[in-house]
Design an enzyme around this catalytic site. Sequence first.
Site, PDB file in Angstrom:
ATOM      1  N   HIS A 174       0.849  -1.203   0.000  1.00  0.00           N
ATOM      2  CA  HIS A 174       0.000   0.000   0.000  1.00  0.00           C
ATOM      3  C   HIS A 174       0.883   1.251   0.000  1.00  0.00           C
ATOM      4  CE1 HIS A 174      -2.935   3.012   1.189  1.00  0.00           C
ATOM      5  NE2 HIS A 174      -3.861   2.157   0.775  1.00  0.00           N
ATOM      6  N   GLU A 231      -3.490   1.795  -7.552  1.00  0.00           N
ATOM      7  CA  GLU A 231      -3.958   2.927  -6.753  1.00  0.00           C
ATOM      8  C   GLU A 231      -3.006   4.104  -6.939  1.00  0.00           C
ATOM      9  OE1 GLU A 231      -6.400   1.537  -3.178  1.00  0.00           O
ATOM     10  OE2 GLU A 231      -4.322   1.319  -2.591  1.00  0.00           O
TER      11      GLU A 231
HETATM   12  C1  PEP Z   1      -6.849   3.094  -0.016  1.00  0.00           C
HETATM   13  O1  PEP Z   1      -6.517   3.364   1.122  1.00  0.00           O
HETATM   14  O2  PEP Z   1      -6.452   2.043  -0.527  1.00  0.00           O
HETATM   15  C2  PEP Z   1      -7.717   4.025  -0.740  1.00  0.00           C
HETATM   16  C3  PEP Z   1      -7.976   3.777  -1.983  1.00  0.00           C
HETATM   17  O3  PEP Z   1      -8.206   5.105  -0.050  1.00  0.00           O
HETATM   18  P1  PEP Z   1      -9.329   6.159  -0.552  1.00  0.00           P
HETATM   19  O4  PEP Z   1     -10.483   5.367  -1.061  1.00  0.00           O
HETATM   20  O5  PEP Z   1      -9.644   6.971   0.643  1.00  0.00           O
HETATM   21  O6  PEP Z   1      -8.717   6.966  -1.665  1.00  0.00           O
END
Ligand code: PEP
Length: 237
Positions: A90, A159
Amino acid sequence: MIIASNFKTNYTRGSAKAFIKEIQTFVSHTKSEQNVRIFAPFTALDRFDEIQNIKVGAQNFYPIQSGSYTGEIGFEQLEEFGIDTVLIGHSERRHILKESQSFIAAKYDFAKAREVEIVYCIGEPQEIRMQGIDAIMSYLWEQFEGIDIHYDRLVIAYEPVWAIGTGLSASLEDIEEVLTRLQEKLSAPLLYGGSVKVENIESILNVKACEGVLVGTASWNEKAFCEMIRIADTVKK
Ligand code: PEP
């Protein structure tokens, strides 16, 4: 599809239990077909009722079975609760907690040897995004250094760092472009994460290469998370 919630550093043992119960009830009553994952804090882990398609997972662990690593959680402590899915890579652990790629790969190998599902997160920061798709892809491929991409319980969460917790999701075109390029080399399911919410989940799940979402902020409300699961059930792929 996989609909995952990342609690991060939120929820107590009591409030997490109530949240999980509500999601379990919703999923069983609606007979949802989604594979729901809830990455709870360590202190909230427990043996929860077994509901098909819902797994409570760990956000982190130290790559050791047990030992002398003060303040860390090894695998023995996860196994006590039957944890079968873990988050690795992450961006908050890469950037805030300064985990190196070699340490991340060591955690990956450790979890793989225990045959648990791994939700492996990758993503580029804003300055790389500004340099265009080739720069983004080479940055992302570097995050696979030391990672066995053929592991059969691998799930990948793309992400973008600049989209996490900011309320700014990547555009559908950008998500599609990155996921399609990842698909050229990877066969694992691809999730998108970064400011996913009730208002945008449907269009994101409709991106062809997208097989689910990892949600932080917007999932910290039982009703909203249930609504996201309900919307996912309406998306036919
Ligand atoms: C995450 O922590 O993996 C994430 C996507 O957070 P958010 O949805 O708040 O952007």
